[in-house]
Design a protein around this motif. Structure first.
Motif, PDB file in Angstrom:
ATOM      1  N   ASP A 210       0.730  -1.291   0.068  1.00  0.00           N
ATOM      2  CA  ASP A 210      -0.119  -0.155   0.122  1.00  0.00           C
ATOM      3  C   ASP A 210       0.711   1.345  -0.027  1.00  0.00           C
ATOM      4  O   ASP A 210       0.139   2.555   0.063  1.00  0.00           O
ATOM      5  CB  ASP A 210      -0.985   0.065   1.245  1.00  0.00           C
ATOM      6  CG  ASP A 210      -1.980  -0.813   1.016  1.00  0.00           C
ATOM      7  OD1 ASP A 210      -2.369  -1.005  -0.162  1.00  0.00           O
ATOM      8  OD2 ASP A 210      -3.284  -1.131   1.832  1.00  0.00           O
ATOM      9  N   THR A 211       2.171   1.083  -0.146  1.00  0.00           N
ATOM     10  CA  THR A 211       2.850   2.439  -0.329  1.00  0.00           C
ATOM     11  C   THR A 211       2.523   3.460  -1.220  1.00  0.00           C
ATOM     12  O   THR A 211       2.241   2.902  -2.356  1.00  0.00           O
ATOM     13  CB  THR A 211       4.332   2.190   0.001  1.00  0.00           C
ATOM     14  OG1 THR A 211       4.523   1.207  -1.167  1.00  0.00           O
ATOM     15  CG2 THR A 211       5.042   1.659   1.048  1.00  0.00           C
ATOM     16  N   ILE A 212       2.506   4.618  -0.996  1.00  0.00           N
ATOM     17  CA  ILE A 212       2.254   5.672  -1.942  1.00  0.00           C
ATOM     18  C   ILE A 212       3.633   6.061  -2.769  1.00  0.00           C
ATOM     19  O   ILE A 212       4.485   6.316  -1.965  1.00  0.00           O
ATOM     20  CB  ILE A 212       1.636   6.710  -1.184  1.00  0.00           C
ATOM     21  CG1 ILE A 212       0.383   6.757  -0.522  1.00  0.00           C
ATOM     22  CG2 ILE A 212       1.778   7.967  -2.148  1.00  0.00           C
ATOM     23  CD1 ILE A 212      -0.051   7.804   0.430  1.00  0.00           C
ATOM     24  N   VAL A 213       3.370   5.831  -4.203  1.00  0.00           N
ATOM     25  CA  VAL A 213       4.505   6.286  -4.828  1.00  0.00           C
ATOM     26  C   VAL A 213       3.894   7.307  -5.969  1.00  0.00           C
ATOM     27  O   VAL A 213       3.130   7.089  -6.805  1.00  0.00           O
ATOM     28  CB  VAL A 213       5.243   5.195  -5.658  1.00  0.00           C
ATOM     29  CG1 VAL A 213       6.196   5.475  -6.652  1.00  0.00           C
ATOM     30  CG2 VAL A 213       5.643   4.172  -4.870  1.00  0.00           C
ATOM     31  N   SER A 214       4.473   8.611  -5.508  1.00  0.00           N
ATOM     32  CA  SER A 214       4.073   9.687  -6.236  1.00  0.00           C
ATOM     33  C   SER A 214       4.922   9.873  -7.598  1.00  0.00           C
ATOM     34  O   SER A 214       5.837  10.054  -7.427  1.00  0.00           O
ATOM     35  CB  SER A 214       3.932  10.925  -5.389  1.00  0.00           C
ATOM     36  OG  SER A 214       3.464  10.896  -4.449  1.00  0.00           O
ATOM     37  N   LEU A 215       4.104  10.029  -8.595  1.00  0.00           N
ATOM     38  CA  LEU A 215       4.654  10.296  -9.925  1.00  0.00           C
ATOM     39  C   LEU A 215       4.344  11.553 -10.483  1.00  0.00           C
ATOM     40  O   LEU A 215       3.749  11.765 -11.476  1.00  0.00           O
ATOM     41  CB  LEU A 215       4.361   9.037 -11.062  1.00  0.00           C
ATOM     42  CG  LEU A 215       5.003   7.707 -10.656  1.00  0.00           C
ATOM     43  CD1 LEU A 215       4.597   6.757 -11.717  1.00  0.00           C
ATOM     44  CD2 LEU A 215       6.456   7.660 -10.219  1.00  0.00           C
ATOM     45  N   ASP A 216       4.632  12.645  -9.481  1.00  0.00           N
ATOM     46  CA  ASP A 216       3.859  14.034  -9.793  1.00  0.00           C
ATOM     47  C   ASP A 216       4.934  14.912  -8.887  1.00  0.00           C
ATOM     48  O   ASP A 216       5.899  14.597  -8.343  1.00  0.00           O
ATOM     49  CB  ASP A 216       2.699  14.047  -9.531  1.00  0.00           C
ATOM     50  CG  ASP A 216       2.538  13.667  -8.110  1.00  0.00           C
ATOM     51  OD1 ASP A 216       2.959  14.330  -7.172  1.00  0.00           O
ATOM     52  OD2 ASP A 216       1.620  12.857  -7.819  1.00  0.00           O
TER      53      ASP A 216
END
Ligand code: TMP
Length: 242
Positions: A210-216
Motif C-alpha cells: 500500500d505504499t504511496i509512490v507519487s509520480l508527480d
C-alpha cells in the motif's frame, strides 16, 4: 523562441508568445518548478519538454471526447500552438482522494477515498497566495456568471471521468488535479493551461503493497527526489498505449 514573436505573458512554468494569427498563441513550457506560491524554486532540465508532450497527448485525448480546449497542435517538443483565451482568474481543483491542502485544512486523513469528487475553487492571485474561495464570493466579485461557473463545474466533472480512465489504463491513480478555463474570441468557454504531473497528483498502481509512490510534482514539493524519472515514466506509459 524566434524574436518575431512577442512575449505576452510569463508565468511560473510557461511563457506565452503572440502568433501571426491574432486568435492564436504560442506557449513554451519552462524547466522551472515552483511550490508553495514560489517560496520553493528549482530547475529540472527536461521538465518543460516532458510536460509539453504529456499535456499535448492528454488534450488530444480530451478533444476526441468532445471537451472544448485551447489546444491546437504541438509546435515542437516544448511548445504548443493554442487558441488565445481570456483566462478566468480561478483555479478549479477536483479531488477524488484526500491529500495535500485538504488534509492540512481539515481533519480528513490523507489517502481517504472521497464518496464523490470534491471541487474546490481558488482565486488566481499571487499577492493573496491563491486563496480558497466560495461560490458566493466568486459571484460577489463578479468573476464569472453563476451559469458559466456551473458550466465549468460540469466540464470539470466530465474531464475527471475521462482522465480517471485514461490514467488507470496506464496504471496510475488520479488523486486530484487543477484546471484553468478561459473565453475565446466568440465567448466560448475553453479548457486552458496544461494537464501534466505539475498539476495532477498521480500515484503508481504498480505497487505490491500500500505504499504511496507519487509520480508527480509532490516529488519536488515533498523533497522525494526523482522528478524527471517520474515524469519520464508517465510519458513512456502514455506513448506505449497511444
Ligand atoms: P493542493 O492539495 O495543494 O490544494 O493541490 C491540489 C491539486 O492542485 C494538486 O494536484 C496540485 C494542484 N495545484 C496546482 O496545480 N497549482 C497550485 O498552485 C496548487 C496549490 C495546486
Amino acid at each position: 523562441m524566434n524574436n518575431k514573436y512577442e512575449l505576452i505573458y510569463e508565468g511560473k512554468a510557461k511563457k506565452v508568445f503572440s502568433h501571426d494569427d491574432v486568435d492564436k498563441v504560442i506557449i513554451e513550457f519552462k524547466d522551472d518548478a515552483t511550490a508553495f506560491n514560489a517560496l520553493k524554486k528549482a530547475k529540472f532540465e527536461g521538465k518543460g519538454k516532458l510536460n509539453c508532450l504529456i499535456s499535448a497527448r492528454i488534450f488530444e485525448f480530451l478533444i476526441k471526447k468532445n471537451i472544448p480546449t485551447h489546444f491546437i497542435e504541438l509546435k515542437n517538443e516544448n511548445t504548443i500552438i493554442a487558441q488565445k483565451i481570456k483566462v478566468i482568474p480561478l483555479e478549479i481543483v477536483l479531488r477524488n482522494t484526500a491529500y495535500g491542502s485538504l488534509c492540512k485544512q481539515t481533519t480528513i486523513r490523507p489517502g481517504t477515498d472521497l464518496a464523490k469528487p470534491l471541487i474546490d475553487f481558488y482565486l488566481k492571485n499571487d499577492e493573496l497566495n491563491d486563496p480558497l474561495i466560495t461560490k458566493d464570493r466568486i459571484e460577489l466579485m463578479n468573476i464569472i456568471s453563476s451559469n458559466d461557473l456551473n458550466l465549468i463545474v460540469d466540464l470539470t466533472l466530465k474531464i475527471n471521468e475521462i482522465l480517471k480512465i485514461f490514467f488507470k489504463n496506464i496504471q496510475l491513480r488520479l488523486i486530484d488535479f487543477k484546471l484553468e478555463f478561459g473565453y475565446d474570441s466568440k465567448n466560448n468557454i475553453l479548457l486552458g493551461d496544461e494537464i501534466s504531473p505539475d498539476n495532477c497528483r498521480l500515484w503508481d498502481l504498480n505497487q505490491k503493497n500500500d505504499t504511496i509512490v507519487s509520480l508527480d510534482k509532490d516529488r519536488f514539493r515533498n523533497d522525494l527526489g526523482g522528478l524527471i524519472e517520474a515524469y519520464s515514466e508517465i510519458n513512456r506509459r502514455i506513448n506505449k498505449v497511444i
